[in-house]
Design an enzyme around this catalytic site. Structure first.
Site, PDB file in Angstrom:
ATOM      1  CE1 TYR A  20      -3.377  -2.428   6.021  1.00 11.36           C
ATOM      2  CE2 TYR A  20      -3.191  -0.087   5.503  1.00 11.36           C
ATOM      3  CZ  TYR A  20      -3.327  -1.404   5.092  1.00 11.36           C
ATOM      4  OH  TYR A  20      -3.399  -1.698   3.738  1.00 11.36           O
TER       5      TYR A  20
ATOM      6  CE1 TYR B 158     -13.948   8.711  11.197  1.00  9.75           C
ATOM      7  CE2 TYR B 158     -11.874   7.982  10.262  1.00  9.75           C
ATOM      8  CZ  TYR B 158     -13.115   7.693  10.813  1.00  9.75           C
ATOM      9  OH  TYR B 158     -13.495   6.378  10.975  1.00  9.75           O
TER      10      TYR B 158
ATOM     11  CB  THR C 105      -0.919  -0.009   1.248  1.00  4.63           C
ATOM     12  OG1 THR C 105      -1.468   1.292   1.444  1.00  4.63           O
ATOM     13  CG2 THR C 105      -0.154  -0.378   2.519  1.00  4.63           C
ATOM     14  CG  ASP C 106      -1.241   4.956  -0.787  1.00  5.44           C
ATOM     15  OD1 ASP C 106      -1.697   4.285   0.154  1.00  5.44           O
ATOM     16  OD2 ASP C 106      -1.907   5.834  -1.380  1.00  5.44           O
ATOM     17  CD  GLU C 107      -3.274   3.558   4.325  1.00  8.37           C
ATOM     18  OE1 GLU C 107      -3.155   3.598   5.556  1.00  8.37           O
ATOM     19  OE2 GLU C 107      -4.359   3.376   3.749  1.00  8.37           O
TER      20      GLU C 107
ATOM     21  CB  ALA D  17       3.785   0.068  11.556  1.00  7.08           C
ATOM     22  CB  SER D  18       1.387  -4.554  10.187  1.00  8.27           C
ATOM     23  OG  SER D  18       0.268  -4.185   9.401  1.00  8.27           O
ATOM     24  CE  LYS D  19      -0.245  -4.503   3.188  1.00  3.62           C
ATOM     25  NZ  LYS D  19      -0.726  -5.846   2.704  1.00  3.62           N
TER      26      LYS D  19
HETATM   27  P1  NAD Z   1     -10.101  -6.794   2.881  1.00  8.28           P
HETATM   28  O1  NAD Z   1     -10.019  -6.451   4.328  1.00  8.28           O
HETATM   29  O2  NAD Z   1     -11.343  -6.457   2.129  1.00  8.28           O
HETATM   30  O3  NAD Z   1      -9.851  -8.367   2.679  1.00  8.28           O
HETATM   31  C1  NAD Z   1      -8.863  -9.055   3.363  1.00  8.28           C
HETATM   32  C2  NAD Z   1      -9.100 -10.550   3.135  1.00  8.28           C
HETATM   33  O4  NAD Z   1      -8.048 -11.269   3.790  1.00  8.28           O
HETATM   34  C3  NAD Z   1     -10.407 -11.075   3.721  1.00  8.28           C
HETATM   35  O5  NAD Z   1     -11.059 -11.932   2.805  1.00  8.28           O
HETATM   36  C4  NAD Z   1      -9.980 -11.843   4.965  1.00  8.28           C
HETATM   37  O6  NAD Z   1     -10.855 -12.916   5.292  1.00  8.28           O
HETATM   38  C5  NAD Z   1      -8.612 -12.346   4.530  1.00  8.28           C
HETATM   39  N1  NAD Z   1      -7.720 -12.629   5.668  1.00  8.28           N
HETATM   40  C6  NAD Z   1      -7.460 -11.836   6.739  1.00  8.28           C
HETATM   41  N2  NAD Z   1      -6.611 -12.452   7.575  1.00  8.28           N
HETATM   42  C7  NAD Z   1      -6.289 -13.643   7.019  1.00  8.28           C
HETATM   43  C8  NAD Z   1      -5.446 -14.705   7.383  1.00  8.28           C
HETATM   44  N3  NAD Z   1      -4.747 -14.669   8.527  1.00  8.28           N
HETATM   45  N4  NAD Z   1      -5.349 -15.776   6.569  1.00  8.28           N
HETATM   46  C9  NAD Z   1      -6.074 -15.841   5.422  1.00  8.28           C
HETATM   47  N5  NAD Z   1      -6.898 -14.856   5.017  1.00  8.28           N
HETATM   48  C10 NAD Z   1      -7.013 -13.769   5.806  1.00  8.28           C
HETATM   49  O7  NAD Z   1      -8.830  -6.103   2.219  1.00  8.28           O
HETATM   50  P2  NAD Z   1      -8.687  -5.431   0.786  1.00  8.28           P
HETATM   51  O8  NAD Z   1      -9.152  -4.039   0.856  1.00  8.28           O
HETATM   52  O9  NAD Z   1      -9.222  -6.344  -0.232  1.00  8.28           O
HETATM   53  O10 NAD Z   1      -7.086  -5.369   0.679  1.00  8.28           O
HETATM   54  C11 NAD Z   1      -6.373  -6.475   0.141  1.00  8.28           C
HETATM   55  C12 NAD Z   1      -4.888  -6.158   0.199  1.00  8.28           C
HETATM   56  O11 NAD Z   1      -4.613  -4.971  -0.536  1.00  8.28           O
HETATM   57  C13 NAD Z   1      -4.369  -5.901   1.619  1.00  8.28           C
HETATM   58  O12 NAD Z   1      -3.110  -6.513   1.745  1.00  8.28           O
HETATM   59  C14 NAD Z   1      -4.249  -4.391   1.698  1.00  8.28           C
HETATM   60  O13 NAD Z   1      -3.212  -4.026   2.576  1.00  8.28           O
HETATM   61  C15 NAD Z   1      -3.911  -4.030   0.275  1.00  8.28           C
HETATM   62  N6  NAD Z   1      -4.344  -2.705  -0.181  1.00  8.28           N
HETATM   63  C16 NAD Z   1      -5.638  -2.292  -0.012  1.00  8.28           C
HETATM   64  C17 NAD Z   1      -6.049  -1.037  -0.488  1.00  8.28           C
HETATM   65  C18 NAD Z   1      -7.471  -0.582  -0.369  1.00  8.28           C
HETATM   66  O14 NAD Z   1      -7.754   0.564  -0.724  1.00  8.28           O
HETATM   67  N7  NAD Z   1      -8.399  -1.395   0.080  1.00  8.28           N
HETATM   68  C19 NAD Z   1      -5.099  -0.214  -1.121  1.00  8.28           C
HETATM   69  C20 NAD Z   1      -3.780  -0.656  -1.274  1.00  8.28           C
HETATM   70  C21 NAD Z   1      -3.422  -1.914  -0.806  1.00  8.28           C
HETATM   71  P1  TYD Z   2     -10.281   4.712   4.731  1.00 15.70           P
HETATM   72  O1  TYD Z   2     -11.314   4.302   3.734  1.00 15.70           O
HETATM   73  O2  TYD Z   2     -10.336   4.145   6.103  1.00 15.70           O
HETATM   74  O3  TYD Z   2      -8.871   4.455   4.042  1.00 15.70           O
HETATM   75  P2  TYD Z   2      -7.379   4.871   4.554  1.00 15.70           P
HETATM   76  O4  TYD Z   2      -7.450   5.461   5.900  1.00 15.70           O
HETATM   77  O5  TYD Z   2      -6.699   3.559   4.560  1.00 15.70           O
HETATM   78  O6  TYD Z   2      -6.882   5.830   3.528  1.00 15.70           O
HETATM   79  O7  TYD Z   2     -10.330   6.288   4.864  1.00 15.70           O
HETATM   80  C1  TYD Z   2     -10.143   7.135   3.744  1.00 15.70           C
HETATM   81  C2  TYD Z   2     -10.154   8.558   4.259  1.00 15.70           C
HETATM   82  O8  TYD Z   2     -11.469   8.863   4.743  1.00 15.70           O
HETATM   83  C3  TYD Z   2      -9.215   8.803   5.421  1.00 15.70           C
HETATM   84  O9  TYD Z   2      -8.666  10.108   5.302  1.00 15.70           O
HETATM   85  C4  TYD Z   2     -10.109   8.725   6.644  1.00 15.70           C
HETATM   86  C5  TYD Z   2     -11.436   9.257   6.135  1.00 15.70           C
HETATM   87  N1  TYD Z   2     -12.633   8.690   6.761  1.00 15.70           N
HETATM   88  C6  TYD Z   2     -13.622   9.550   7.271  1.00 15.70           C
HETATM   89  O10 TYD Z   2     -13.494  10.782   7.218  1.00 15.70           O
HETATM   90  N2  TYD Z   2     -14.720   8.986   7.836  1.00 15.70           N
HETATM   91  C7  TYD Z   2     -14.898   7.646   7.932  1.00 15.70           C
HETATM   92  O11 TYD Z   2     -15.930   7.180   8.493  1.00 15.70           O
HETATM   93  C8  TYD Z   2     -13.885   6.774   7.382  1.00 15.70           C
HETATM   94  C9  TYD Z   2     -14.039   5.287   7.461  1.00 15.70           C
HETATM   95  C10 TYD Z   2     -12.788   7.357   6.806  1.00 15.70           C
END
Ligand code: NAD
Ligand code: TYD
Length: 337
Positions: free
Chosen positions: A151, A208, A125-127, A153-155
């Site tokens: 989060y 927020y 992730t970009d984070e 930090a773990s990534k």
């Molecule tokens: P999500 O939370 O929707 O899905 C996570 C999935 O992982 C779920 O199906 C969950 O059951 C499974 N899971 C969790 N712990 C597990 C374990 N111990 N063993 C097996 N499966 C497990 O997440 P997402 O939004 O689809 O993100 C997927 C990946 O992409 C993540 O690694 C996240 O860090 C990364 N990512 C997400 C975004 C975003 O905007 N959502 C952006 C950049 C990167």
């Molecule tokens: P989020 O979807 O949690 O993604 P990330 O924090 O991983 O970027 O949040 C996106 C942005 O929206 C972030 O700046 C936090 C803000 N936010 C709110 O203002 N209200 C909310 O209820 C949520 C979930 C996020």
């Protein structure tokens, strides 16, 4: 081609599996997912009947004997989506984040090494780069890692482990770092689906702080195409930024959603800020464009319209989620503020 996808019942993983099976006939996928609160079997009902090409295994990526058994079938690549993914949850309790996002990645890497599996693709992730000021240039792959939440930090830890396995054991790895995704099948705890579903239910939209934090949005299927490119053609040991070049302050997104749903701005409720809230993310995706020819193809207006339409048409999907375990967390989070 045979793939092991982990976390394929979540938002991006399920979109990836659906689009890959649709695009390639000669592809089979094993999906290993723990079915946490964020995993949903319903996401993949369209492919569960396709027994020759799709296999689901319920299990934990930290379970070494299970992972080793699956990986011993020597898939051509392992694509790791499995993670705890929500920043707010990581602020409440980081334990599951460290276990899945770090130990889980170590377990996958060890098993891939043990069985000599080809490519390991870590979805990051970009984070991990931290936060930008309004005038800062976008993140590039050579930036230092400065994560600010448990989060991120773990990534970031996982990214360092993946790098270390490449350097130490010469493993074939690639890392993708993407900006904020939106689209269908996203769990309604993240900004865009939370705001759409709350607006449909005429509930308050919690913004927020001052609402001026900026995210760089990308439509999930563009992200999936980029992962496919990196998995096939990315250079081993390399990191690829993926971004939508689409920056918006949160409040603009919230107002856009309300306008599109014809709901009043009075539903907006400014709430206490997230602790350690990153101010701005912005991605420079020049490397993936120049090396692999990937650019996003879905404009924000088009993507958000498709997303809103999907949530309107799939109300039973998210209503089930919102009436369940999710609510306990929601109350805990707002109680915490
Ligand atoms: P999500 O939370 O929707 O899905 C996570 C999935 O992982 C779920 O199906 C969950 O059951 C499974 N899971 C969790 N712990 C597990 C374990 N111990 N063993 C097996 N499966 C497990 O997440 P997402 O939004 O689809 O993100 C997927 C990946 O992409 C993540 O690694 C996240 O860090 C990364 N990512 C997400 C975004 C975003 O905007 N959502 C952006 C950049 C990167
Ligand atoms: P989020 O979807 O949690 O993604 P990330 O924090 O991983 O970027 O949040 C996106 C942005 O929206 C972030 O700046 C936090 C803000 N936010 C709110 O203002 N209200 C909310 O209820 C949520 C979930 C996020």
């Amino acid at each position: 081609m045979r793939l092991l996808v982990t976390g394929g019942l979540g938002f991006i993983g399920s979109n990836f599996i659906l689009s890959m099976l649709k695009t390639y006939q000669d592809l089979s996928i094993i999906n290993l997912d723990l079915i946490t609160y964020a995993g949903n079997l319903e996401n993949l009902v369209d492919v569960t009947h396709d027994k020759n090409r799709y296999t689901f295994v319920k299990g934990d990526i930290t379970d070494k004997s299970l992972v080793s058994e699956i990986v011993s079938t020597k898939p051509d690549a392992v694509v790791n989506f499995a993670a705890e993914s929500h920043v707010d949850r990581s602020i409440l309790d980081a334990s599951a984040f460290l276990k899945t996002n770090i130990i889980g990645v170590q377990t996958l890497l060890d098993c891939c090494r043990e069985h000599g599996v080809g490519r390991f693709v870590q979805i990051s992730t970009d984070e991990v780069y931290g936060s930008l000021g309004p005038e800062d240039p976008p993140f590039v792959e050579t930036n230092h890692l400065k994560p600010n939440s448990p989060y991120s930090a773990s990534k970031a830890s996982a990214d360092l482990l993946v790098r270390a396995y490449h350097k130490t054991y010469n493993m074939d790895v690639v890392i993708t770092r993407c900006s904020n995704n939106y689209g269908l099948l996203q769990f309604p705890e993240k900004l865009i689906p939370l705001m759409i579903t709350n607006a449909i239910q005429n509930q308050e939209l919690p913004v927020y702080g001052d609402g001026l934090n900026v995210r760089d949005w990308i439509y999930v299927l563009d992200h999936c195409k980029a992962i496919d490119k990196v998995m096939r053609d990315g250079r081993s040991g390399r990191i690829y930024n993926i971004g939508g070049s689409c920056e918006y302050p949160n409040i603009e997104i919230v107002k856009l959603i309300l306008t599109k749903l014809k709901k009043p701005f009075s539903l907006i409720k400014y709430v206490q800020d997230r602790p350690g809230h990153d101010r701005r993310y912005s991605m420079d995706a020049t490397r993936i464009r120049d090396e692999l020819g990937w650019v996003p193809s879905t404009g924000f207006e088009e993507g958000i319209d498709a997303t809103i339409k999907w949530y309107i048409e799939n109300e039973s999907w998210w209503r089930k989620i919102k009436s369940g375990e999710y609510l306990d967390y929601y109350e805990k989070w707002y109680g915490n503020l």
